[in-house]
Design a protein around this motif. Structure first.
Motif, mmCIF file in Angstrom:
data_model
loop_
_atom_site.group_PDB
_atom_site.id
_atom_site.type_symbol
_atom_site.label_atom_id
_atom_site.label_comp_id
_atom_site.label_asym_id
_atom_site.label_seq_id
_atom_site.Cartn_x
_atom_site.Cartn_y
_atom_site.Cartn_z
ATOM 1 N N ASP A 1 23.817 -11.243 11.864
ATOM 2 C CA ASP A 1 25.342 -10.712 11.687
ATOM 3 C C ASP A 1 26.095 -11.706 12.134
ATOM 4 O O ASP A 1 26.210 -11.952 13.237
ATOM 5 C CB ASP A 1 25.514 -9.267 12.111
ATOM 6 C CG ASP A 1 26.986 -8.782 11.730
ATOM 7 O OD1 ASP A 1 27.771 -9.503 11.058
ATOM 8 O OD2 ASP A 1 27.139 -7.730 12.169
ATOM 9 N N PRO A 2 26.921 -12.321 11.347
ATOM 10 C CA PRO A 2 27.633 -13.576 12.038
ATOM 11 C C PRO A 2 28.725 -12.882 12.988
ATOM 12 O O PRO A 2 29.568 -13.685 13.290
ATOM 13 C CB PRO A 2 28.360 -14.187 10.760
ATOM 14 C CG PRO A 2 28.163 -13.130 9.637
ATOM 15 C CD PRO A 2 27.000 -12.494 9.918
ATOM 16 N N ALA A 3 29.182 -11.754 12.596
ATOM 17 C CA ALA A 3 30.143 -10.961 13.392
ATOM 18 C C ALA A 3 29.909 -10.720 14.833
ATOM 19 O O ALA A 3 30.563 -10.749 15.606
ATOM 20 C CB ALA A 3 30.620 -9.641 12.674
ATOM 21 N N VAL A 4 28.244 -10.856 14.885
ATOM 22 C CA VAL A 4 27.913 -10.569 16.353
ATOM 23 C C VAL A 4 27.689 -11.993 17.114
ATOM 24 O O VAL A 4 28.439 -12.092 18.260
ATOM 25 C CB VAL A 4 26.392 -9.993 16.372
ATOM 26 C CG1 VAL A 4 25.929 -9.725 17.631
ATOM 27 C CG2 VAL A 4 26.669 -8.487 15.717
ATOM 28 N N ASN A 5 27.221 -12.917 16.394
ATOM 29 C CA ASN A 5 26.965 -14.238 16.944
ATOM 30 C C ASN A 5 27.412 -15.393 16.047
ATOM 31 O O ASN A 5 26.986 -14.808 14.666
ATOM 32 C CB ASN A 5 25.754 -14.313 17.553
ATOM 33 C CG ASN A 5 25.607 -13.571 18.978
ATOM 34 O OD1 ASN A 5 26.241 -13.632 20.025
ATOM 35 N ND2 ASN A 5 24.662 -12.711 19.004
ATOM 36 N N GLU A 6 27.990 -16.395 16.198
ATOM 37 C CA GLU A 6 28.030 -17.511 15.418
ATOM 38 C C GLU A 6 26.471 -17.752 14.899
ATOM 39 O O GLU A 6 25.632 -18.104 15.883
ATOM 40 C CB GLU A 6 28.785 -18.734 15.945
ATOM 41 C CG GLU A 6 29.033 -19.850 14.907
ATOM 42 C CD GLU A 6 30.021 -20.910 15.553
ATOM 43 O OE1 GLU A 6 31.043 -20.906 15.079
ATOM 44 O OE2 GLU A 6 29.541 -21.800 16.297
#
Length: 283
Positions: free
Chosen positions: A53-58
């Protein structure tokens, strides 16, 4: 321009195709040319379903053999940081054109073979590396060695491609260079764990049927009608036109669509796999 690039250019000019890759079909999606873009977006979503999930970590992703940048663009719009590598100047230019339409993109584009990718600079940099119908163009041992150096610990490798079960099936087929037997052997010998291995041949093969049907029912009759008109009105031009049309359609069919390994997938001698690996311990 290579034969592969020529095939893509003809596909764009004659059919309006902007993506080289398969679509993902099922009974809910009617098999017609208007739905091809939807089917190809479904395939991109299949890849995205396995990504962090890009919202958690780049999340940094490397698209190996990026084609025209279709999937790269879709993933970028989902907030992934996607870089691209391809040895084709022609395709890299198409990728750059796509990225120009995404002003917030930070994607880096590398015109190089994957084997020559600068691993010293990007060692353990990527969270995901995916090969969408590109692994068969790379020596498999070198591909696995390179991936282990570029991936972060715990990073993912996604492979989407056609394979014969063993070498006895593809002696005369240059489009599929690796076998499932070889692939599984390298996975067993490498620090990867196999998270997913789905045979999705039945969902991608309809793309081949669609393209062949389009050629037979649309382009070929149109060329014959044009030929008849020219034969009546200008016999000399008709001969020249018939030669050029025949040559162009032959190039389109044999050079663009051979990447789909159509006979092998349709007759069941080869299969198309969606594979997800996780790097347990990097080099």
């Amino acid at each position: 321009m290579t034969e592969h690039e020529l095939g893509l250019a003809l596909g764009q000019q004659l059919l309006g195709i902007q993506d080289q890759h398969f679509g993902l079909w099922d009974d809910e999606l009617e098999l017609n040319f208007d739905n091809l873009a939807i089917a190809q977006r479904r395939f991109a979503n299949l890849i995205a379903s396995e990504l962090p999930d890009p919202a958690v970590n780049e999340t940094h992703i490397l698209d190996v053999g990026c084609g025209t940048g279709h999937i790269l663009s879709l993933l970028t719009q989902k907030d992934y940081q996607v870089d691209a590598v391809s040895p084709s100047h022609f395709l890299i230019e198409l990728v750059k054109q796509r990225l120009a339409e995404l002003p917030d993109s930070t994607s880096k584009v590398f015109e190089a073979k994957f084997e020559d990718f600068p691993e010293q600079i990007y060692q353990q940099y990527y969270d995901v590396i995916f090969f969408n119908e590109s692994l068969n163009h790379i020596p498999i041992a070198r591909a696995f060695t390179k991936v282990q150096k570029l991936l972060k610990p715990g990073g993912l490798t996604i492979i989407c491609d056609s394979f014969y079960p063993d070498s006895t099936k593809f002696i005369n087929d240059k489009s599929i260079k690796h076998t499932l037997r070889d692939l599984y052997r390298y996975i067993d010998q490498s620090p990867f764990s196999l998270l997913r291995d789905d045979d999705i041949t039945e969902y991608v093969a309809p793309t081949i049927e669609l393209m062949e049907e389009f050629l037979k029912t649309k382009l070929k009759p149109a060329s014959e009608t044009l030929g008849q008109y020219l034969q009546t009105n200008n016999p000399v031009l008709a001969k020249i036109g018939a030669f050029l049309l025949k040559k162009k359609f032959s190039q389109l069919n044999e050079q663009y669509f051979t990447q789909y390994n159509k006979k092998a997938l349709l007759n069941g001698s080869a299969s198309y796999h969606f594979i997800v690996l996780q790097l347990v311990k990097p080099v």
